[in-house]
Design a protein around this motif. Structure first.
Motif, PDB file in Angstrom:
ATOM      1  N   UNK A  79      14.913  26.520  41.141  1.00 12.58           N
ATOM      2  CA  UNK A  79      13.590  25.888  41.303  1.00 12.58           C
ATOM      3  C   UNK A  79      13.515  25.236  39.855  1.00 12.58           C
ATOM      4  N   UNK A  80      13.403  25.864  38.758  1.00  8.85           N
ATOM      5  CA  UNK A  80      13.581  25.214  37.426  1.00  8.85           C
ATOM      6  C   UNK A  80      15.351  24.371  37.077  1.00  8.85           C
ATOM      7  N   UNK A  81      15.847  24.722  37.102  1.00  8.56           N
ATOM      8  CA  UNK A  81      16.720  23.667  36.804  1.00  8.56           C
ATOM      9  C   UNK A  81      16.269  21.749  37.955  1.00  8.56           C
ATOM     10  N   UNK A  86       8.378  20.553  34.873  1.00  9.59           N
ATOM     11  CA  UNK A  86       8.766  22.274  34.605  1.00  9.59           C
ATOM     12  C   UNK A  86       7.376  22.738  33.720  1.00  9.59           C
ATOM     13  N   UNK A  87       6.209  21.934  33.140  1.00 11.07           N
ATOM     14  CA  UNK A  87       4.976  22.316  32.565  1.00 11.07           C
ATOM     15  C   UNK A  87       4.883  23.432  33.197  1.00 11.07           C
ATOM     16  N   UNK A  88       4.240  23.112  34.600  1.00 18.93           N
ATOM     17  CA  UNK A  88       4.076  23.724  35.896  1.00 18.93           C
ATOM     18  C   UNK A  88       4.130  25.184  35.591  1.00 18.93           C
ATOM     19  N   UNK A  89       5.684  24.962  35.945  1.00 16.15           N
ATOM     20  CA  UNK A  89       6.574  26.441  35.823  1.00 16.15           C
ATOM     21  C   UNK A  89       6.004  27.477  34.599  1.00 16.15           C
ATOM     22  N   UNK A  90       6.190  26.665  33.293  1.00 14.11           N
ATOM     23  CA  UNK A  90       6.060  27.399  32.697  1.00 14.11           C
ATOM     24  C   UNK A  90       4.359  27.871  32.416  1.00 14.11           C
ATOM     25  N   UNK A  97       2.172  39.207  32.711  1.00 13.32           N
ATOM     26  CA  UNK A  97       1.590  39.854  31.530  1.00 13.32           C
ATOM     27  C   UNK A  97       2.610  40.123  31.284  1.00 13.32           C
ATOM     28  N   UNK A  98       2.910  39.326  29.813  1.00 14.48           N
ATOM     29  CA  UNK A  98       4.800  39.688  29.077  1.00 14.48           C
ATOM     30  C   UNK A  98       4.935  38.986  29.004  1.00 14.48           C
ATOM     31  N   UNK A  99       4.822  37.930  29.112  1.00 17.43           N
ATOM     32  CA  UNK A  99       5.253  36.399  28.885  1.00 17.43           C
ATOM     33  C   UNK A  99       4.194  34.862  28.638  1.00 17.43           C
ATOM     34  N   UNK A 100       5.142  34.815  27.191  1.00 21.40           N
ATOM     35  CA  UNK A 100       4.324  33.945  26.388  1.00 21.40           C
ATOM     36  C   UNK A 100       5.920  33.019  26.322  1.00 21.40           C
ATOM     37  N   UNK A 101       4.863  31.832  25.355  1.00 21.86           N
ATOM     38  CA  UNK A 101       5.512  31.087  25.156  1.00 21.86           C
ATOM     39  C   UNK A 101       7.066  30.334  24.547  1.00 21.86           C
ATOM     40  N   UNK A 102       7.153  32.105  23.570  1.00 20.20           N
ATOM     41  CA  UNK A 102       8.003  31.773  22.684  1.00 20.20           C
ATOM     42  C   UNK A 102       9.196  32.726  23.629  1.00 20.20           C
ATOM     43  N   UNK A 103       8.635  33.833  24.731  1.00 18.81           N
ATOM     44  CA  UNK A 103      10.037  34.250  25.686  1.00 18.81           C
ATOM     45  C   UNK A 103      10.562  33.033  26.945  1.00 18.81           C
TER      46      UNK A 103
END
Length: 105
Positions: A79-81, A86-90, A97-103
């Motif tokens: 799906x990601x590929x 991509x901004x929508x998936x992000x 919880x636990x999924x930030x931009x850094x990860x």
């Protein structure tokens, strides 16, 4: 799990998670464990997961991710590929919880 803690501590917690929730088998006298099924982690209580040494916040993050994946709420690699959004998936992933931009970067 390795994001903000020492690698040695992260590997220790990962080992406890695998040994506590993974499937165990013995081959030629050697023990092997599979990585736990997400369903098994999703069904574990916060207290059970905390008992292996995880903080409350890490426990809640791991559970949220396991529940989302088990319920089909996470996009696949395919799906990601293939996405043009991509901004929508992000945005979707950072709601967990636990999924930030850094990860995700």
């Amino acid at each position: 799990m390795k994001q903000r803690i020492a690698l040695k501590a992260a590997l220790c917690m990962q080992s406890r998670l695998v040994k506590s929730y993974g499937h165990h088998m013995i081959v030629e006298g050697h023990s092997f464990y599979s990585f736990p099924d997400l369903e098994r982690i999703a069904k574990a209580s916060v207290g059970e997961l905390r008992s292996i040494g995880l903080t409350r916040m890490r426990t809640e993050a791991i559970k949220a991710i396991a529940v989302a994946e088990h319920e089909g709420g996470l996009p696949s690699v395919r799906d990601v590929e293939r996405t043009e959004d991509l901004p929508g998936i992000v945005r979707e992933l950072t709601r967990l919880r636990g999924w930030g931009l850094g990860l995700l970067s």
